[in-house]
Scaffold this motif. Structure first.
Motif: not given
Length: 288
Positions: A242-266
């Motif tokens: 029921s909530e909304r998440l807003i996150r900000s990320y700064n760019y860093f030269p040399g970073v090709r991909n940033k990985w994010f993991g999810f955990e879903f709990i019913l």
């Protein structure tokens, strides 16, 4: 009589010599060097290549008397472009995209046509960091190593903010879909069941992420009042459906991909009506 003939011959010789001097002793004409942004070519593969057009045009008078075109960087010994995060050192290519080599900081091209096409190639190992890349060259038309005409030309390439989202390799098979539209089949719903998956985000600028549930839980396909809540853990932050998440990320030269993991709990499924439940969970990335 003999005197008159001598004078006519002398005048004819003098006139012919002046004509030869005008043709071979003088060299003049017009030079135009351009770089049309609409003709920029972009190639995306393992590396990103950008080709900036450099077109040199001369008048017929210059073509008749000059023999070379010289290209030099305005400020440096080699081609240098400034960018948002670092210098770029491009290469000069001919009309067939073959690399040209400089001698003492000068690229020398035979002047054989009124129009000569060249390309300046910029490369980056991934997406170009967003922003403007600029360089300046001096183009000269030369006869016997003497500059006849020259022009200074500013060249530029603007990299638009971009973002790409993809599944990580471990999630393939568990999650189906592509191009930002994915489906997860949770199977038979049980209280407190867990599910894990991950994504990779490739961006050339800073960005914001918004995570939001359309129905604020898993909603029954016919009985819309029946709702099973769940929680999501994303980047070490846990929110309820029921909530909304807003996150900000700064760019860093040399970073090709940033990985994010999810955990879903019913949540609790007891006494919920039988049937199919679904939700549309959106993760939206906004480059900035």
């Amino acid at each position: 009589m003999k005197l008159k003939i001598f004078i006519l011959i002398f005048m004819s010789f003098l006139w012919s010599s002046n004509q030869a001097w005008a043709k071979h002793g003088r060299c003049y004409g017009n030079l135009l060097a351009t770089s049309d942004p609409s003709e920029i070519i972009e190639e995306h593969s393992d590396r990103v290549s950008v080709y900036l057009p450099l077109k040199v045009q001369v008048s017929d008078t210059l073509l008749d008397c000059a023999d070379e075109i010289w290209v030099e960087d305005t400020y440096y010994y080699s081609l240098v472009f400034t960018g948002p995060t670092e210098y770029k050192y491009p290469r000069l290519l001919d009309s067939q995209f073959n690399t040209m080599w400089a001698q003492n900081g000068i690229w020398r091209i035979p002047l054989n046509n009124r129009a000569t096409q060249m390309w300046v190639r910029l490369r980056h190992y991934s997406l170009f960091p967003a922003g403007a890349y600029t360089g300046s060259v001096k183009v000269s038309v030369v006869r016997k190593n003497r500059v006849i005409q020259e022009q200074y030309l500013n060249m530029s390439y603007y990299s638009e903010p971009q973002v790409a989202v993809s599944l990580d390799n471990a999630s393939r098979g568990k999650v189906s879909g592509s191009n930002g539209h994915y489906q997860i089949n949770l199977g038979e719903l049980e209280s407190n069941m867990r599910f894990y998956w991950g994504i990779k985000i490739l961006s050339n600028s800073s960005y914001d992420i918004v995570l939001d549930s359309e129905y604020n839980g898993l909603r029954h396909e016919t009985d819309t009042q029946a709702l099973i809540d769940y929680s999501i853990s994303f980047d070490n932050v846990k929110i309820s459906s029921s909530e909304r998440l807003i996150r900000s990320y700064n760019y860093f030269p040399g970073v090709r991909n940033k990985w994010f993991g999810f955990e879903f709990i019913l949540g609790n499924t007891e006494l919920m009506p039988a049937g199919y439940y679904r939700d549309n969970l959106s993760l939206t990335v906004y480059p900035r």
